[in-house]
Design an enzyme around this catalytic site. Sequence first.
Site, short mmCIF file in Angstrom:
data_model
loop_
_atom_site.label_atom_id
_atom_site.label_comp_id
_atom_site.label_asym_id
_atom_site.label_seq_id
_atom_site.Cartn_x
_atom_site.Cartn_y
_atom_site.Cartn_z
N ARG A 45 -10.92 -19.82 -5.26
CA ARG A 45 -9.51 -19.92 -5.06
C ARG A 45 -9.11 -19.63 -6.26
O ARG A 45 -8.28 -19.25 -6.14
CB ARG A 45 -9.28 -20.79 -3.74
CG ARG A 45 -7.27 -20.82 -3.73
CD ARG A 45 -6.78 -21.02 -2.56
NE ARG A 45 -8.20 -22.33 -1.38
CZ ARG A 45 -7.66 -23.82 -2.24
NH1 ARG A 45 -7.54 -24.02 -3.11
NH2 ARG A 45 -9.10 -24.87 -1.61
N TYR A 97 13.21 -3.28 -0.87
CA TYR A 97 12.31 -3.02 0.51
C TYR A 97 11.72 -3.73 1.54
O TYR A 97 11.83 -5.19 1.28
CB TYR A 97 10.75 -3.40 -0.76
CG TYR A 97 9.41 -3.08 -0.04
CD1 TYR A 97 8.72 -1.93 -0.09
CD2 TYR A 97 8.94 -4.69 0.53
CE1 TYR A 97 7.82 -1.92 0.95
CE2 TYR A 97 7.67 -3.97 1.35
CZ TYR A 97 7.45 -2.82 1.12
OH TYR A 97 5.99 -2.48 2.18
N ASP A 169 10.55 -5.69 -9.66
CA ASP A 169 9.59 -5.52 -8.22
C ASP A 169 9.18 -3.84 -8.95
O ASP A 169 10.42 -3.19 -8.99
CB ASP A 169 10.34 -4.99 -7.35
CG ASP A 169 9.33 -4.30 -6.30
OD1 ASP A 169 7.85 -3.91 -6.94
OD2 ASP A 169 8.84 -4.95 -5.14
N LYS A 194 0.05 0.75 -4.84
CA LYS A 194 0.38 1.73 -5.02
C LYS A 194 -0.05 2.84 -5.64
O LYS A 194 -1.53 2.37 -6.35
CB LYS A 194 2.43 1.50 -4.86
CG LYS A 194 2.69 0.72 -3.70
CD LYS A 194 2.73 1.24 -2.06
CE LYS A 194 2.95 0.09 -1.17
NZ LYS A 194 4.25 -0.52 -1.69
C1 LIG Z 1 5.08 -2.06 -0.56
C2 LIG Z 1 5.49 -2.56 -1.88
C3 LIG Z 1 5.94 -3.93 -1.64
C4 LIG Z 1 5.08 -4.70 -0.54
O1 LIG Z 1 3.70 -4.76 -1.41
P1 LIG Z 1 2.07 -4.61 -0.71
O2 LIG Z 1 0.87 -4.94 -1.00
O3 LIG Z 1 2.73 -4.12 0.99
O4 LIG Z 1 2.36 -6.34 0.09
C5 LIG Z 1 6.59 -4.53 -2.50
N1 LIG Z 1 7.53 -3.49 -3.09
C6 LIG Z 1 7.86 -2.50 -3.38
C7 LIG Z 1 8.25 -1.61 -3.98
C8 LIG Z 1 6.89 -1.58 -2.38
O5 LIG Z 1 6.65 -0.43 -2.45
#
Ligand SMILES: *Cc1c(COP(=O)(O)O)cnc(C)c1O
Length: 393
Positions: A45, A97, A169, A194
């Site tokens: 961890r 988001y 982000d 993504k």
């Molecule tokens: C998908 C997404 C998230 C969240 O991520 P997860 O991997 O689904 O928890 C946060 N910010 C943006 C811009 C996203 O597209």
Amino acid sequence: MSNATALIHSIPVDELTGALSVPIYQTSTFVQDSPGVNKGYDYARTGNPTRATLENIIAKLEKGSTGIAFGSGLAAIDAVLKLLRSGDEIVAVDDIYGGAFRLFTHVYEKFGISVQYVDSTNAENVFNAVSEKTKLIWIETPTNPTLKISDIAAIAKIAKANRCLLCVDNTFASPALQQPLTLGADIVIHSATKYLGGHSDLIAGLVVTKEKELGEKIKFIQNASGAILSPFDSWLVIRGIETLPLRVKQHCLNAQVIAEFLQTHPAVDNVFYPGLKNHHNHDVAAKQSKGFGGIVSFTLKNDTEAAATSFVISTQYFKLAESLGGVKSLLCHPAQMTHKSIPQEKRRAAGVADSLIRLSVGLEEAEDLVADLEQAFEKISSREKEIVRSNSL
Ligand SMILES: *Cc1c(COP(=O)(O)O)cnc(C)c1O
């Protein structure tokens, strides 16, 4: 575009065996020579060599000091929020988001952390919103799903002057296009689910900090809370990152073609893509990033949920699914899917219209994707004509 040679060769060859691919250390614990004397790892961890390799790669890619890999993008966001304490305020981009909105308002407000949402495409709105209680400014650029662009360097100056942290982000741009830490941000987070993973086969999150000290704080939070990324998923993200510059280049080319096609289509009302000259902050996007990304959103002249639903069930290559950034093209209807948890007035006010459709443009041939959209428009227009005819009978 980031340097592909530097990136590919930042992925180390295994020193022990010469394995060209990074080994997956599928273990929970590490044998110690004597209590507290070990080879750098004690419990998985706290740290795992496969995860550590990914963390070093992303730190380099984002030009930060510390990378930390989490079990999801939201777990990464959650760890950053845990830097705050009761009474602190966050100023966040309004077109945030959906999952981040849910976490901020439905989990953290309960603990006495308040959030002000502002249109950060104009840095002055951020300036006006910050107070001495503001400890964190949170932006996405481009945003999801209306592709709004905020000026990272300008907002970083506001954060510095106010002695609060700026977190970006960077999921939509990826470090192949944009490196917020070089523009003054303190923290970058990613949903590695993504573009970084890139193949729609895992859920992962990453945090990168500019300063080592802040990185250590977030590592402490991660070890204390436990939302780590598994060794196998760490390996999958590393594998995805190897082709990131190549994939992102093609995503950008395809998206530009599709955005220009949509702009000329009679059934389309607005097209949102930072690569279009008429995009509100096209100049800012061109200044701070090396490309405009693979996400394109648009609204229909018939601005109804019904028309959007009709469209999103009519495409063949664009699969109807949440998520984005993979090899296969996807589309979604945010009002009924990703942004369902945001109240309707708030959603509309942030520019997420009822008919807004978001495309994650994949790596197929651009002309095939355009043909797919074209036939979907034809299908919905013949369906609409049928409805008009049957109503007039
Ligand atoms: C998908 C997404 C998230 C969240 O991520 P997860 O991997 O689904 O928890 C946060 N910010 C943006 C811009 C996203 O597209």
